[in-house]
Design a protein around this motif. Structure first.
Motif, short mmCIF file in Angstrom:
data_model
loop_
_atom_site.label_atom_id
_atom_site.label_comp_id
_atom_site.label_asym_id
_atom_site.label_seq_id
_atom_site.Cartn_x
_atom_site.Cartn_y
_atom_site.Cartn_z
N PHE A 195 39.38 34.95 34.68
CA PHE A 195 39.21 36.41 34.87
C PHE A 195 37.91 36.59 35.72
CE2 PHE A 195 36.70 35.89 31.25
CZ PHE A 195 35.82 36.59 31.03
N TYR A 196 37.65 37.63 36.40
CA TYR A 196 36.41 37.88 37.14
C TYR A 196 36.34 39.38 37.26
CZ TYR A 196 32.72 37.44 40.61
OH TYR A 196 31.46 37.43 41.28
N ALA A 197 35.47 40.33 36.81
CA ALA A 197 35.65 41.72 36.82
C ALA A 197 34.16 42.23 36.92
CB ALA A 197 36.09 42.14 35.63
N ASP A 198 34.13 43.32 37.74
CA ASP A 198 33.31 44.25 37.87
C ASP A 198 33.13 45.58 37.18
OD1 ASP A 198 30.88 45.57 39.14
OD2 ASP A 198 31.99 46.24 40.91
N ALA A 199 32.16 45.69 36.19
CA ALA A 199 32.21 46.89 35.17
C ALA A 199 30.90 47.34 35.34
CB ALA A 199 32.43 46.25 33.82
N VAL A 200 31.03 48.81 35.66
CA VAL A 200 30.13 49.79 35.62
C VAL A 200 30.06 50.46 34.42
CG1 VAL A 200 28.95 51.78 37.07
CG2 VAL A 200 30.29 49.85 38.08
N LEU A 201 29.07 50.83 33.54
CA LEU A 201 29.01 51.25 32.01
C LEU A 201 28.08 52.30 32.18
CD1 LEU A 201 29.13 48.01 29.98
CD2 LEU A 201 31.06 49.30 30.82
N GLU A 202 28.35 53.57 31.56
CA GLU A 202 27.36 54.68 31.43
C GLU A 202 26.62 54.15 30.29
OE1 GLU A 202 29.55 58.36 30.90
OE2 GLU A 202 30.35 58.18 32.83
N ARG A 256 25.53 47.56 35.08
CA ARG A 256 26.68 47.12 35.95
C ARG A 256 26.44 45.62 35.53
NH1 ARG A 256 28.02 48.60 42.08
NH2 ARG A 256 30.46 48.05 42.06
N VAL A 257 27.87 45.14 35.51
CA VAL A 257 28.06 43.64 34.89
C VAL A 257 29.10 42.86 35.66
CG1 VAL A 257 26.83 44.01 32.46
CG2 VAL A 257 29.29 44.17 32.83
N MET A 258 28.92 41.60 35.76
CA MET A 258 30.17 40.85 36.13
C MET A 258 30.50 39.98 35.10
SD MET A 258 30.55 41.70 39.31
CE MET A 258 31.10 40.41 40.71
N MET A 259 31.87 40.12 34.72
CA MET A 259 32.42 39.33 33.53
C MET A 259 33.22 38.44 34.14
SD MET A 259 33.38 42.84 31.45
CE MET A 259 33.36 42.10 29.98
N LEU A 260 32.97 37.04 33.62
CA LEU A 260 33.71 36.09 34.39
C LEU A 260 34.08 34.98 33.35
CD1 LEU A 260 31.16 33.51 36.02
CD2 LEU A 260 30.47 35.78 34.78
N GLY A 261 34.93 34.02 33.55
CA GLY A 261 35.58 33.05 32.86
C GLY A 261 36.81 32.38 32.77
N GLY A 262 37.29 31.69 31.99
CA GLY A 262 38.85 31.05 32.12
C GLY A 262 38.83 30.05 31.30
N ALA A 263 39.78 29.06 31.83
CA ALA A 263 40.05 27.82 31.15
C ALA A 263 38.91 26.88 32.01
CB ALA A 263 41.45 27.42 31.46
N THR A 264 38.45 25.94 30.74
CA THR A 264 37.73 24.83 31.13
C THR A 264 38.47 23.77 32.25
OG1 THR A 264 37.73 23.89 29.31
CG2 THR A 264 35.58 25.32 29.82
N LEU A 265 38.03 23.21 33.15
CA LEU A 265 38.77 22.22 34.12
C LEU A 265 38.53 20.91 33.41
CD1 LEU A 265 38.68 24.07 37.40
CD2 LEU A 265 40.58 24.26 35.90
N GLU A 266 39.38 19.93 33.63
CA GLU A 266 39.03 18.59 33.18
C GLU A 266 38.29 17.92 34.35
OE1 GLU A 266 42.17 18.52 36.57
OE2 GLU A 266 41.74 19.84 34.73
#
Length: 269
Positions: A195-202, A256-266
């Motif tokens: 997942f990779y997302a651009d989040a803008v928070l008040e 403003r944050v970027m949220m990222l991650g997912g399954a680790t790869l072998e």
């Protein structure tokens, strides 16, 4: 305009369980490097953490202001065995590559380039944009491919801003760039779960980390966020322990944050 999407209850933050400060495994302070007139801050790879999920490089470009006649000139160069995504907040970049792509990269759109067994590309600010002063601000990431996809044919996929899932309400605006989170899935085809997302928070708005991914990180682009009573300013990346229910809350100036991650790869990269 934006896709019409009602507020998503999966984005409502739960109260963190227990002593949440233990949930942050690593805090990364990126190194700044000058790339001929503009600054790049590289958060990944870091000495304490090479990757977050499949994300192997994470660079903040700018913010930079170019005078008339100046801009970026990343000459044709090869990539192999990975994918790249360029995501802009300001400005535009002209992408050309050896599979025949000729695409302007613009704010909010996704430009996903799979190098696979090899691709050559250039990125420039050229043409009319150079005729006047202009800004550039964005994030460039490289994503490792699973071993069985490293030799796939090279490819380029462009997803315009208005095709991405966009969630808003309760002081937050979240655009899902890649993968799946909060019950939504982005249109670009990826070779592994991420997942990779651009989040803008008040100010004071909260957002939970997705709970369906093993590895999760957050990069603060602007403003500040509070996690378990600790404040993290712009230019910090936090990597969280797997599994914990966690929320981020924007500081007094919002964030403003970027949220990222997912399954680790072998395997090592």
């Amino acid at each position: 305009g934006e896709p019409d999407m009602s507020w998503n209850p999966a984005l409502d933050p739960d109260c963190p369980k227990g002593d949440a400060i233990d949930a942050i495994e690593t805090v990364i302070v990126p190194r700044a490097r000058d790339l001929g007139g503009f600054e790049v801050r590289r958060a990944l790879p870091a000495p304490k953490r090479q990757m977050v999920g499949p994300f192997i490089f994470f660079d903040q470009m700018g913010p930079a202001e170019f005078v008339t006649g100046k801009g970026i000139d990343v000459r044709p160069h090869p990539h192999i065995g990975l994918a790249t995504v360029t995501y802009l907040y300001k400005g535009k970049i002209h992408h050309r590559d050896s599979v025949g792509t000729d695409q302007w990269i613009e704010p909010g759109a996704v430009n996903w380039m799979v190098a696979g067994h090899g691709i050559t590309h250039s990125e420039r600010t050229d043409g009319e944009i150079r005729q006047k002063p202009h800004d550039l601000f964005g994030i460039q990431t490289w994503v490792a491919l699973p071993k069985d996809a490293e030799d796939d044919p090279a490819a380029f996929e462009h997803a315009p801003k208005d095709t991405l899932p966009f969630l808003e309400g309760e002081g937050k605006e979240v655009r899902l760039i890649l993968g799946d989170a909060w019950g939504e899935r982005a249109p670009v085809q990826t070779a592994s779960e991420m997942f990779y997302a651009d989040a803008v928070l008040e100010a004071g708005a909260s957002i939970p980390l997705p709970d369906n991914h093993e590895d999760r990180g957050v990069y603060v682009v602007q403003g500040s966020i509070v996690v378990a009573g600790e404040t993290y300013e712009a230019g910090r990346m936090m990597v969280f322990r797997p599994g914990d229910n966690m929320s981020l809350t924007a500081g007094a100036a919002g964030a403003r944050v970027m949220m990222l991650g997912g399954a680790t790869l072998e395997g090592s990269r």
